[in-house]
Design a protein around this motif. Structure first.
Motif, PDB file in Angstrom:
ATOM      1  N   SER A 115       0.711  -1.227  -0.060  1.00 54.97           N
ATOM      2  CA  SER A 115       0.041  -0.156   0.043  1.00 54.97           C
ATOM      3  C   SER A 115       0.895   1.333   0.050  1.00 54.97           C
ATOM      4  O   SER A 115       1.685   1.579   0.910  1.00 54.97           O
ATOM      5  CB  SER A 115      -0.806  -0.072   1.374  1.00 54.97           C
ATOM      6  OG  SER A 115      -1.553   1.249   1.352  1.00 54.97           O
TER       7      SER A 115
ATOM      8  N   ARG B 169      -3.678   7.389   3.972  1.00 54.20           N
ATOM      9  CA  ARG B 169      -3.688   6.001   3.873  1.00 54.20           C
ATOM     10  C   ARG B 169      -2.112   5.579   4.051  1.00 54.20           C
ATOM     11  O   ARG B 169      -1.336   6.111   3.755  1.00 54.20           O
ATOM     12  CB  ARG B 169      -3.823   5.545   2.392  1.00 54.20           C
ATOM     13  CG  ARG B 169      -5.309   6.012   1.992  1.00 54.20           C
ATOM     14  CD  ARG B 169      -5.526   5.365   0.323  1.00 54.20           C
ATOM     15  NE  ARG B 169      -6.823   6.141  -0.227  1.00 54.20           N
ATOM     16  CZ  ARG B 169      -7.515   5.697  -1.216  1.00 54.20           C
ATOM     17  NH1 ARG B 169      -6.856   4.853  -2.155  1.00 54.20           N
ATOM     18  NH2 ARG B 169      -8.539   6.300  -1.423  1.00 54.20           N
TER      19      ARG B 169
ATOM     20  N   SER C 239      -2.703   2.496  -4.068  1.00 53.69           N
ATOM     21  CA  SER C 239      -3.640   2.975  -3.106  1.00 53.69           C
ATOM     22  C   SER C 239      -4.828   2.617  -3.334  1.00 53.69           C
ATOM     23  O   SER C 239      -5.476   2.905  -4.273  1.00 53.69           O
ATOM     24  CB  SER C 239      -3.259   4.499  -2.914  1.00 53.69           C
ATOM     25  OG  SER C 239      -3.953   4.968  -1.906  1.00 53.69           O
TER      26      SER C 239
ATOM     27  N   SER D  62      -5.506  -1.010   1.324  1.00 59.62           N
ATOM     28  CA  SER D  62      -4.525  -0.308   2.268  1.00 59.62           C
ATOM     29  C   SER D  62      -5.377  -0.464   3.744  1.00 59.62           C
ATOM     30  O   SER D  62      -4.327  -0.657   4.706  1.00 59.62           O
ATOM     31  CB  SER D  62      -4.615   1.252   1.920  1.00 59.62           C
ATOM     32  OG  SER D  62      -4.108   1.451   0.576  1.00 59.62           O
TER      33      SER D  62
END
Length: 375
Positions: A173, A286, A318, A322
């Protein structure tokens, strides 16, 4: 039998993707597309429903002694309410806003659920199919966040479907901070009030400071100024400026360092500028985290991609994964097709890549759902 059923229904997958894409679904206004998604799932799954957050949830029941799996696809579109999506359908391609991000992922998720319900595979655990709201940054992953703490009680691994990137396998992520800097100044006439500070100039000063900060090449790290709104007329000093930007990094430490730098820069920006004020707000976030390439989920998907004739392309992105990764649930994202013009009005999906994309998604789901553990 199941794969043959899926491949025979590719025209239906395409038709449903077009139908879904032509239902506008800006982040925060996904209700109409959610209703259509639920309707398509409810045709063969009585469990299909819309949860309190607006996610569409359905389950193909499996063996109770096997761990569950979740297959995700995003409901929202990248464009705003001003866009009326219309898809141009050709023999070899589909073109139009949202057909790749994310209509093809939704229709593929529905096709997987239909195939596994009508042609069951022995030895699989429960497979939950979830279409999530708020997957674009403006939604700050609201839909997937709503699934916690429920999700870990029913599943130990997650496969996120996205349109672009045949052979794509994102196991990491990308840490992302989306910031909005609002700068206020007295304003005035550029000639008569020359010497006063301009909110626009101050916002640009902030952006230059962020651009010139040292940033690591490994792990990859960047600053991206994405939008700047300021000024009322040609001959005025801007009394307000709004700068929207992103910070991204594969490293949580690097991301946090840049966030602190941005906060410090915003705090000091108006020093010495009478009547000026700068406020920095977080609009989305995130974490940077992920799975190592030898994790069972990653190796299982790689095997499925190899079986489908695809070369795995390990990477980072992303997405809804995540949140899962941050909470300790193994998750990875795969792409379904070759595409160009992503997130433009000319977004184009090449149909010759879709059969391979669906084969790898089907194989990956079976491979992952049939394993006893994701560890």
């Amino acid at each position: 039998m199941g794969l043959s059923h899926l491949e025979a229904n590719i025209p239906r997958v395409v038709a449903e993707a077009v139908r879904l894409a032509e239902v506008p679904s800006p982040t925060g206004s996904e209700e109409r597309r959610a209703a259509l998604t639920r309707e398509l799932l409810a045709d063969f799954l009585d469990s299909a429903h819309v949860d309190q957050a607006g996610n569409v949830v359905a389950c193909v029941k499996g063996s109770a002694d096997r761990p569950g799996t979740v297959v995700l696809a995003p409901l929202d579109s990248w464009y705003g309410a001003e866009t009326t999506p219309l898809i141009d359908v050709r023999a070899d391609r589909l073109t139009g806003p949202g057909i790749v991000n994310h209509a093809i992922a939704l229709s593929s998720m529905i096709a997987l659920a239909r195939t596994l319900q009508t042609s069951p595979v022995a030895g699989l655990g429960d497979i939950w199919f979830v279409a999530t709201v708020g997957s674009e940054m403006a939604g700050d992953l609201r839909g997937i966040c709503h699934l916690f703490p429920w999700l870990p009680t029913v599943a130990s691994r997650v496969i996120c479907l996205q349109g672009p990137g045949i052979g794509r396998l994102d196991h990491w992520s990308v840490g992302t901070y989306r910031g909005e800097l609002n700068v206020y100044a007295p304003g005035g006439h550029c000639w008569r009030d020359a010497g006063r500070s301009s909110a626009l100039q101050l916002a640009m000063d902030f952006s230059r400071q962020m651009e010139t900060l040292p940033k690591a090449c490994v792990p990859r790290t960047l600053y991206n100024p994405s939008r700047l709104n300021a000024g009322d007329a040609w001959n005025t000093l801007a009394s307000k400026a709004t700068l929207q930007f992103e910070l991204r990094s594969d490293s949580e430490d690097e991301l946090q360092r840049l966030i602190i730098e941005a906060q410090n820069a915003a705090q000091k920006l108006c020093r010495g500028h009478a009547g000026c004020l700068a406020k920095l707000g977080q609009m989305g976030f995130r974490h940077a985290t992920g799975l190592y390439p030898d994790h069972a989920l990653v190796t299982g998907i790689r095997e499925a991609q190899s079986w489908a004739g695809l070369a795995s392309k390990l990477g980072a992105s992303s997405s809804d994964a995540s949140v899962c990764l941050f909470y300790g649930v193994a998750a990875a994202t795969i792409g379904l097709c070759n595409a160009v013009g992503i997130e433009t009005q000319m977004e184009t999906l090449y149909l010759d890549s879709l059969p391979s994309g669906l084969r790898q998604a089907y194989a990956a789901t079976i491979q992952v759902a049939g394993r006893n553990s994701s560890k």
